[in-house]
Scaffold this active site. Sequence first.
Site, PDB file in Angstrom:
ATOM      1  N   ASP A  20     -21.362-104.842 -55.038  1.00 17.23           N
ATOM      2  CA  ASP A  20     -20.332-104.994 -56.068  1.00 17.23           C
ATOM      3  C   ASP A  20     -19.508-106.235 -55.747  1.00 17.23           C
ATOM      4  O   ASP A  20     -19.540-106.739 -54.620  1.00 17.23           O
ATOM      5  CB  ASP A  20     -19.411-103.763 -56.100  1.00 17.23           C
ATOM      6  N   SER A  21     -18.775-106.698 -56.732  1.00 15.96           N
ATOM      7  CA  SER A  21     -17.867-107.819 -56.502  1.00 15.96           C
ATOM      8  C   SER A  21     -16.724-107.426 -55.563  1.00 15.96           C
ATOM      9  O   SER A  21     -16.058-108.291 -55.013  1.00 15.96           O
ATOM     10  CB  SER A  21     -17.290-108.278 -57.837  1.00 15.96           C
ATOM     11  N   GLY A  53     -15.512-110.510 -63.248  1.00 13.62           N
ATOM     12  CA  GLY A  53     -15.397-110.219 -64.680  1.00 13.62           C
ATOM     13  C   GLY A  53     -14.813-111.332 -65.528  1.00 13.62           C
ATOM     14  O   GLY A  53     -15.012-111.357 -66.743  1.00 13.62           O
ATOM     15  N   ASN A  84     -20.817-103.703 -63.103  1.00 10.54           N
ATOM     16  CA  ASN A  84     -21.301-103.858 -64.477  1.00 10.54           C
ATOM     17  C   ASN A  84     -21.429-105.313 -64.875  1.00 10.54           C
ATOM     18  O   ASN A  84     -22.344-105.685 -65.613  1.00 10.54           O
ATOM     19  CB  ASN A  84     -20.347-103.159 -65.448  1.00 10.54           C
ATOM     20  N   THR A  85     -20.507-106.151 -64.397  1.00  5.90           N
ATOM     21  CA  THR A  85     -20.550-107.558 -64.779  1.00  5.90           C
ATOM     22  C   THR A  85     -21.838-108.198 -64.242  1.00  5.90           C
ATOM     23  O   THR A  85     -22.545-108.905 -64.974  1.00  5.90           O
ATOM     24  CB  THR A  85     -19.313-108.297 -64.223  1.00  5.90           C
ATOM     25  N   GLU A 163      -7.574-102.500 -57.842  1.00  7.96           N
ATOM     26  CA  GLU A 163      -7.591-103.168 -56.529  1.00  7.96           C
ATOM     27  C   GLU A 163      -6.244-103.032 -55.830  1.00  7.96           C
ATOM     28  O   GLU A 163      -6.163-103.054 -54.612  1.00  7.96           O
ATOM     29  CB  GLU A 163      -7.925-104.656 -56.707  1.00  7.96           C
ATOM     30  N   CYS A 199     -17.133-100.362 -66.158  1.00  9.65           N
ATOM     31  CA  CYS A 199     -16.728-101.166 -65.008  1.00  9.65           C
ATOM     32  C   CYS A 199     -16.542-100.200 -63.857  1.00  9.65           C
ATOM     33  O   CYS A 199     -15.899 -99.153 -64.024  1.00  9.65           O
ATOM     34  CB  CYS A 199     -15.420-101.896 -65.311  1.00  9.65           C
ATOM     35  N   THR A 200     -17.106-100.536 -62.713  1.00  7.37           N
ATOM     36  CA  THR A 200     -17.092 -99.573 -61.611  1.00  7.37           C
ATOM     37  C   THR A 200     -15.706 -99.412 -60.985  1.00  7.37           C
ATOM     38  O   THR A 200     -15.496 -98.528 -60.165  1.00  7.37           O
ATOM     39  CB  THR A 200     -18.119 -99.972 -60.527  1.00  7.37           C
TER      40      THR A 200
HETATM   41  N1  DGL Z   1     -16.773-104.084 -60.462  1.00  8.70           N
HETATM   42  C1  DGL Z   1     -16.786-105.021 -61.539  1.00  8.70           C
HETATM   43  C2  DGL Z   1     -17.552-104.446 -62.707  1.00  8.70           C
HETATM   44  O1  DGL Z   1     -18.017-103.327 -62.655  1.00  8.70           O
HETATM   45  C3  DGL Z   1     -15.413-105.381 -62.011  1.00  8.70           C
HETATM   46  C4  DGL Z   1     -14.613-106.198 -61.067  1.00  8.70           C
HETATM   47  C5  DGL Z   1     -14.756-107.666 -61.280  1.00  8.70           C
HETATM   48  O2  DGL Z   1     -14.313-108.200 -62.310  1.00  8.70           O
HETATM   49  O3  DGL Z   1     -15.316-108.272 -60.390  1.00  8.70           O
HETATM   50  O4  DGL Z   1     -17.706-105.109 -63.701  1.00  8.70           O
END
Ligand code: DGL
Length: 281
Positions: A20-21, A53, A84-85, A163, A199-200
Amino acid sequence: LNNYESFSGVSPQAHIGVFDSGIGGLTVLRALRERLPQENFVYLGDTARLPYGTKSAASVVRYSVQAAQTLNQFRIKCLVVACNTASALALDSLRQTLAPLPVIGVVEPGAEAGCRASRSGRIAVIATEGTVRGGAYEHAIRARRPEAHIVTRACSLFVALAEEGLVSGSIASAIAHHYLDDAFNLASLQRPDTLVLGCTHFPVLIDPLREVVGDDVTIVDSARTASITVEATLREKELLNANGGSMQLLATDSRERFARVGSVFLQEPMQAADVQLVDLG
Ligand code: DGL
């Protein structure tokens, strides 16, 4: 060796890589560990470059490929893109990078969960700007329910709230109203009956979201459905592990912050010493 093992050189003992990011993907890791407690996991949060995102598709692809290459050094047998992104914008590139390893994103499982939950076919999806811009959810929902009425909203501030650990209270509630009132303050026949958390990071915001949409809307996320897909994929390739159960956590920035905020997402205590710092170069 089974067929897949001899072909790809991976074994059931190898890790499930999760990426994940940041820390949002820990909501997916939690669901994966619940469903597959005998697996070894390695999770990478690219916290130094979060958020994805709001970045361009080209940057999201580049970052995601670097993260996948780093995870691949930890002997992985599949990759779960718990963002998700990145799932919306980089899935094809990730599949090319890691072939023949299976790469599982979270957009398809999220769309599947939304379509199953909705009776009326009126489905709202909240996600990051990048995910909404790419149209991945509309596409995935329409493939399952062509008649669906889909509303999407980019809710970038939710990522910052999550966050920051500001998951309830007046600020979270005001922002939830700001993003969702116009989509839900409608006559009952027009209101979405399902809200997909695309979005996670968003599952931790369930309290303010529930307050805004009310009790009659079903709220779904991709974590559980994604874990079912991962299990099915590994079973098909004869790569399920019956003797593991470990978890390794990697981050690209502050181990302290990852542990502090991450424990809210994983719903387990976490110390900075549990997190390893990596450089994606
Ligand atoms: N975890 C990212 C998602 O699911 C969102 C956080 C981001 O913008 O990096 O899209």
